[in-house]
Design an enzyme around this catalytic site. Structure first.
Site, PDB file in Angstrom:
ATOM      1  N   GLY A  69       2.018   1.960  10.730  1.00 57.27           N
ATOM      2  CA  GLY A  69       3.206   2.881  10.567  1.00 57.27           C
ATOM      3  C   GLY A  69       3.691   3.329  12.195  1.00 57.27           C
ATOM      4  N   SER A 109       3.017  -2.546  10.301  1.00 61.61           N
ATOM      5  CA  SER A 109       4.591  -2.316  10.665  1.00 61.61           C
ATOM      6  C   SER A 109       5.246  -3.796  10.178  1.00 61.61           C
ATOM      7  CB  SER A 109       4.935  -2.088  11.884  1.00 61.61           C
ATOM      8  OG  SER A 109       4.458  -0.565  12.342  1.00 61.61           O
ATOM      9  N   HIS A 120      -9.511   1.121   4.607  1.00 67.54           N
ATOM     10  CA  HIS A 120      -8.363   1.300   5.096  1.00 67.54           C
ATOM     11  C   HIS A 120      -8.577   1.916   6.702  1.00 67.54           C
ATOM     12  CE1 HIS A 120      -4.195   2.431   6.130  1.00 67.54           C
ATOM     13  NE2 HIS A 120      -3.958   1.313   5.551  1.00 67.54           N
ATOM     14  N   LYS A 175       0.177   4.094  -0.184  1.00 70.49           N
ATOM     15  CA  LYS A 175      -0.442   5.379   0.420  1.00 70.49           C
ATOM     16  C   LYS A 175      -0.250   6.567  -0.595  1.00 70.49           C
ATOM     17  CE  LYS A 175       0.235   3.438   4.899  1.00 70.49           C
ATOM     18  NZ  LYS A 175       0.078   3.741   6.190  1.00 70.49           N
ATOM     19  N   ASN A 219       0.836  -1.151  -0.058  1.00 69.99           N
ATOM     20  CA  ASN A 219       0.064  -0.184   0.105  1.00 69.99           C
ATOM     21  C   ASN A 219       1.213   1.221  -0.103  1.00 69.99           C
ATOM     22  OD1 ASN A 219      -1.820   2.102   0.391  1.00 69.99           O
ATOM     23  ND2 ASN A 219      -2.134   1.444   2.569  1.00 69.99           N
ATOM     24  N   GLU A 271      -5.737  -5.344  10.216  1.00 69.78           N
ATOM     25  CA  GLU A 271      -4.696  -4.141  10.562  1.00 69.78           C
ATOM     26  C   GLU A 271      -4.840  -3.470  11.784  1.00 69.78           C
ATOM     27  OE1 GLU A 271      -2.458  -3.049   6.657  1.00 69.78           O
ATOM     28  OE2 GLU A 271      -4.269  -1.669   6.897  1.00 69.78           O
ATOM     29  N   GLU A 315      -7.016   4.462   7.765  1.00 72.18           N
ATOM     30  CA  GLU A 315      -6.627   5.858   7.503  1.00 72.18           C
ATOM     31  C   GLU A 315      -8.138   6.742   6.909  1.00 72.18           C
ATOM     32  OE1 GLU A 315      -3.154   5.461   5.509  1.00 72.18           O
ATOM     33  OE2 GLU A 315      -1.995   4.873   7.367  1.00 72.18           O
TER      34      GLU A 315
HETATM   35  C1  PEP Z   1      -0.862  -0.066   5.727  1.00 68.43           C
HETATM   36  O1  PEP Z   1      -0.773   1.161   5.442  1.00 68.43           O
HETATM   37  O2  PEP Z   1      -1.760  -0.731   5.425  1.00 68.43           O
HETATM   38  C2  PEP Z   1       0.342  -0.416   6.844  1.00 68.43           C
HETATM   39  C3  PEP Z   1       0.299  -1.804   7.279  1.00 68.43           C
HETATM   40  O3  PEP Z   1       1.271   0.444   6.927  1.00 68.43           O
HETATM   41  P1  PEP Z   1       2.680   0.035   7.624  1.00 68.43           P
HETATM   42  O4  PEP Z   1       3.279  -1.190   7.033  1.00 68.43           O
HETATM   43  O5  PEP Z   1       3.566   1.277   7.375  1.00 68.43           O
HETATM   44  O6  PEP Z   1       2.680  -0.007   9.146  1.00 68.43           O
END
Ligand code: PEP
Length: 252
Positions: free
Chosen positions: A171, A210, A94, A11, A9, A165, A96
């Site tokens: 992040g 992460s 997601h 972003k 992803n 997630e 976000e």
């Molecule tokens: C994500 O944006 O779905 C995500 C898991 O980000 P990160 O791996 O940076 O935590």
């Protein structure tokens, strides 16, 4: 056995130049027996993905989709448009988007239906916040988010991918332990099985939050973790490839 799927992803990151070099690096480094892999790019770069990835082993898609089919929805992109340019995947729900754009589980469910109707594979994200986890609400939160989607899609469970997630892990550098993640993945699969046991066994449930080269293998070794949705580590070809390798079948 479910083959692993590793999805990047991106972003709101990238440029024509950096995307081209990232994609070339990924293509060069993919080994035999690799896990499936895909990238979800910002909308302006989907045409670039089409040009560079059509016919390649790297799947690609978008990060969001409108729940509407067409019409006066300035700024939105429909599922049929995404399919028209060749997307295979689209991320929906997601955290976000849920947090910064107020997306409800009902809207996420409608977006999932729109994606399926256009022939896309929706990657449906669910996950709890830190406050929800600390209040012992993880199970109820993720079950509610998933159920909204299941109620909307009827018989089409086997056409979706789910990504668990935990919001507190995205992040932040904090990762759910493999045992914590497996517990939620197992619960999600049991929820799917409550509707259709056979289909539930085929659904890929990804972990996101992460995931990095140094923790990917242990996470993906869990019986119900079928790959990863990767943010930060998907922006560097060597890291993304290391995660794909961690999910790849062992050499014969
Ligand atoms: C994500 O944006 O779905 C995500 C898991 O980000 P990160 O791996 O940076 O935590």
């Amino acid at each position: 056995m479910r083959r692993k799927l590793v999805v990047g992803n991106w972003k709101m990151n990238g440029s024509l130049a950096t995307n081209a070099s990232l994609l070339a690096g990924i293509a060069e480094g993919l080994g035999e027996n690799s896990a499936y892999c895909a990238v979800c790019a910002p909308a302006p770069y989907l045409a670039q993905c089409q040009a560079l990835l059509s016919g390649s082993e790297i799947g690609w898609g978008a990060q969001d989709v409108s729940a509407h089919a067409a019409g006066a929805y300035t700024g939105e992109v429909s599922a049929s448009m995404l399919a028209d340019v060749g997307c295979g995947y689209v991320i929906v729900g997601h955290s976000e988007r849920r947090a910064y754009h107020g997306e409800s589980s009902e809207l996420v469910a409608n977006k999932t239906v729109a994606a399926l109707e256009a022939g896309l594979t929706p990657i449906v994200c669910v996950g709890e916040t830190l406050a929800e986890r600390e209040a012992g609400q993880t199970s109820a939160v993720v079950a509610g988010q998933l159920q909204a989607v299941l109620d909307a899609i009827g018989e089409r469970m086997s056409d979706i991918v789910i990504a668990y997630e935990p919001v507190w892990a995205i992040g932040t550098g904090k990762t759910a332990t493999p045992a914590m993640a497996q517990e939620v993945h197992q619960q999600l699969r049991a929820q799917l099985a409550g509707q259709n046991k056979e289909a539930a066994e085929a659904v890929q449930i990804l972990y996101g939050g992460s995931m990095k080269p140094d923790n990917a293998a242990e996470l993906m070794a869990q019986p119900d973790i079928d790959g990863g949705l990767i943010g930060g580590a998907a922006l560097k070809a060597s890291d993304f490839l290391a995660i794909i390798a961690a999910g790849s079948a062992p050499d014969q």
